[in-house]
Design a protein around this motif. Structure first.
Motif, PDB file in Angstrom:
ATOM      1  N   ASN A   6      -8.012  -9.752  -5.639  1.00  0.00           N
ATOM      2  CA  ASN A   6      -8.919  -9.655  -4.490  1.00  0.00           C
ATOM      3  C   ASN A   6      -9.316 -11.036  -3.977  1.00  0.00           C
ATOM      4  O   ASN A   6      -9.444 -11.245  -2.766  1.00  0.00           O
ATOM      5  N   THR A   9      -6.503 -12.319  -1.881  1.00  0.00           N
ATOM      6  CA  THR A   9      -6.511 -11.668  -0.568  1.00  0.00           C
ATOM      7  C   THR A   9      -7.600 -12.267   0.314  1.00  0.00           C
ATOM      8  O   THR A   9      -7.366 -12.587   1.479  1.00  0.00           O
ATOM      9  N   GLY A  50      -0.667  -8.698  -4.718  1.00  0.00           N
ATOM     10  CA  GLY A  50      -0.139  -7.362  -5.024  1.00  0.00           C
ATOM     11  C   GLY A  50       0.526  -7.297  -6.386  1.00  0.00           C
ATOM     12  O   GLY A  50       0.335  -6.346  -7.144  1.00  0.00           O
ATOM     13  N   ARG A  54      -0.868  -4.966  -9.534  1.00  0.00           N
ATOM     14  CA  ARG A  54      -0.060  -3.909 -10.155  1.00  0.00           C
ATOM     15  C   ARG A  54       0.230  -4.225 -11.625  1.00  0.00           C
ATOM     16  O   ARG A  54       0.140  -3.355 -12.486  1.00  0.00           O
ATOM     17  N   VAL A  59      -5.433  -2.727  -9.512  1.00  0.00           N
ATOM     18  CA  VAL A  59      -5.423  -2.280  -8.116  1.00  0.00           C
ATOM     19  C   VAL A  59      -6.797  -1.689  -7.821  1.00  0.00           C
ATOM     20  O   VAL A  59      -7.277  -0.837  -8.552  1.00  0.00           O
ATOM     21  N   LYS A  61      -9.807  -0.378  -4.742  1.00  0.00           N
ATOM     22  CA  LYS A  61      -9.962   0.152  -3.388  1.00  0.00           C
ATOM     23  C   LYS A  61     -10.192  -0.986  -2.399  1.00  0.00           C
ATOM     24  O   LYS A  61      -9.678  -0.949  -1.287  1.00  0.00           O
ATOM     25  N   VAL A  64      -6.792  -2.602  -1.756  1.00  0.00           N
ATOM     26  CA  VAL A  64      -5.956  -1.718  -0.929  1.00  0.00           C
ATOM     27  C   VAL A  64      -6.433  -1.766   0.518  1.00  0.00           C
ATOM     28  O   VAL A  64      -5.634  -1.742   1.453  1.00  0.00           O
ATOM     29  N   ASP A  67      -5.922  -6.006   1.818  1.00  0.00           N
ATOM     30  CA  ASP A  67      -4.602  -6.624   1.877  1.00  0.00           C
ATOM     31  C   ASP A  67      -3.910  -6.427   3.225  1.00  0.00           C
ATOM     32  O   ASP A  67      -3.470  -7.396   3.839  1.00  0.00           O
ATOM     33  N   SER A 119       0.123  10.327   3.042  1.00  0.00           N
ATOM     34  CA  SER A 119       0.548   8.967   2.734  1.00  0.00           C
ATOM     35  C   SER A 119       1.877   8.674   3.429  1.00  0.00           C
ATOM     36  O   SER A 119       2.766   9.514   3.454  1.00  0.00           O
TER      37      SER A 119
END
Length: 183
Positions: A6, A9, A50, A54, A59, A61, A64, A67, A119
């Motif tokens: 994070n 990012t 990323g 992973r 990972v 919220k 996600v 990014d 998705s």
């Protein structure tokens, strides 16, 4: 919340104003060189945020959410600045606008589909689109640092058009999926 992925990012988001400042009107070759270095560093952090998330099961919220926003902010800022300082001009602006419009449309579409809990996975072709887009923008920034090599600008513009073509194809793919859920 403040995990390494994070933070990477967030660093991309916070680096965008510096990148814009380096590309501000009348940049010299050194400004372009610094901007290219920063752009490459931002691309590297995009890969590692990323990967680390992973690999470490981190990972989140927030990651996600942030990014793709960081990616779009960076791409949009670079495209707008390259147009503003005439590194992208004439008919080549069309390719840049196609890329910007697709990014905005697909972001809205993904948000809409997420609300329906649908998705839309990233396709291999979309990854190629991103690759051409990053190469194009990086090449166009680098071209300002090495004006003695005009072929760098040509490669950047050719990659921009390749990215725009792939943008249309992948954007249509996303739109077809979205239209099925708009009844």
């Amino acid at each position: 919340m403040l995990t390494v992925p994070n933070l990477l990012t967030l660093s991309r988001i916070f680096a965008v104003p510096l990148l814009v400042l380096l590309l501000w009107p009348q940049p010299g070759w050194f400004d372009f060189a610094l901007a290219f270095g920063l752009y490459c560093l931002m691309g590297i952090t995009d890969y590692f945020d990323g990967y680390l998330a992973r690999a470490n099961g981190a990972v989140s919220k927030l990651g996600v959410f942030l990014d793709p926003i960081a990616d779009k902010i960076m791409v949009a800022a670079v495209i707008l600045m390259l147009i503003f300082i005439d590194r992208i001009e004439g008919v080549h602006v069309v390719a840049a606008i196609v890329i910007l419009l697709r990014e905005i449309t697909v972001s809205g579409l993904r948000e809409f589909l997420a609300g329906l809990q649908v998705s839309v996975p990233v396709t291999r072709l979309a990854k190629w689109k991103t690759t051409f887009q990053l190469v194009a923008l990086g090449g166009l920034i680098l071209a300002g640092a090495v004006p003695q090599w005009p072929w760098v600008q040509d490669v950047g513009l050719a990659s921009l058009w390749a990215a725009a073509l792939l943008t249309l194809i992948t954007g249509w793919d996303y739109l077809r999926v979205g239209i099925k859920h708009m009844d």
